[in-house]
Motif scaffolding. Sequence first.
Motif: not given
Length: 488
Positions: A172-186, A209-217
């Motif tokens: 789907x959209x990468x925004x949704x994917x990375x919001x769902x699970x930020x570890x996917x960016x790594x 854009x969503x790099x800061x979301x990694x803080x919850x991992x």
Amino acid sequence: MRGRCCHYPGRMRPLAESMAALREIVATPAVSALAAAFQAEGHEFALVGGPVRDALLGYPVSDLDFTTSASPDETRAVVEGLTKQIWDVGREFGTIAAKVHGETVEITTYRADTYRDDSRKPDVAFGDSIEGDLVRRDFTINALALLLPEMRLVDVSGGVEDLLARRITTPGSPETSFTDDPLRMLRAARFASQLGFTVEPEVQAAMYEFSSRLEIISAERIRDELVKLLSTDDPVPGIRLLVETGLAELFLPELTALLETQDDHGRHKDVYEHSLTVLRQAIELELERREPSTAGPDVVLRLASLLHDIGKPATRRFERGGVTFHHHDVVGAKLAKKRLRELRFDNDTIKRVARLVELHLRFFGYSDQQWTDSAVRRYVRDAGEELERLHILTRADVTTRNRRKAERLQHAYDDIERRIDELAEAEELAAVRPELDGEQIMAVLGLPPGPEVGRAYKFLLELRLDEGPIGEEAAAERLRAWFADGSG
């Protein structure tokens, strides 16, 4: 089952070959038994994700992951008819693990979960279709399933096309994917290195854009992804992606700080690019020198190679028209310890990496003035168990484009390794110890256990390093003289 090598072919094999490889997997006793058992109970059952991707790419498959319409309780009931070796470690997330016909497998109920904004764990929700399960997966190339036993390939998001095009994008959209699970960016960075694929521009933009979301991992999950990235044949593309998207700043800021030492005026080399080159060269040497019995990549060496110069930003000084980085080895070792602790690496790894960073400059200067045997012994003593890694790191640290200088340094290190081997053969150098142990020291000097014995031991060790083996009788005589002189 099928051993995992380090190299990905990276290109999808012809479909007929791919299906033949998948049939080979399905025909194994474990998979055929599971497929028949789930079918008999009326449940959908499919090989999913990485194993399907790897088979299509012509890569040996080792880990078997399955998905099913059965609930965790129903899955356990089916598997209990095949084996008594069952683990519920992932039950809350819908995963049951088991050993069937000698194969370890994981079977997960169709999922449809997401992360809350402030949560490190997903809200687990079970899905009701294979298509829904695949759509929520990280990347299209992993959103592939083979329904069993009918051997029907399910590809809901163009994963096969993306394998052919060698690209990484999300279902789907990468925004949704990375919001769902930020570890996917790594994971995107890791797959870029592991597969040699290109991460699509919109995915890279979302990573930024969503790099800061990694803080919850959790630090542990980030550490594990970093280790997987460093374990690839060429981690550099993935590392570049992490730095360029700002992700590395969140868990490895010392690496991104190396960008601050880039010098447009040419007063010194680009430390960031130098570090990536050292990592690549260290991996090449590691593979060349690796013993056949060695299992897997040397993560300690790779971490040390990547981090060996992280002390430079803090120690950079402009002096007399030039640039210095005095004591960046010592500062870097401290920074490496701190960072690896925060990433929850084990104490042994932290100790070894920090020691290599601290010692990586020790050799330079040998080519200008050859060391005494005593200096060579101390080099070996200080390196200890890290000597072979230090050999590799020091050689990899030569990135000069000056051919004559590079050859001089290579010959110098060839020479020091030769001298180490010669001294080791003559003196058992790898286990340098004083010629008298603690009991003998106490007997010679008439001392009880205590600090004086420790000082005497250190004196004899320095004597051994300076002069090599002199024999127990001579060592005892020198010890008496040292003690009588009041040095003890």
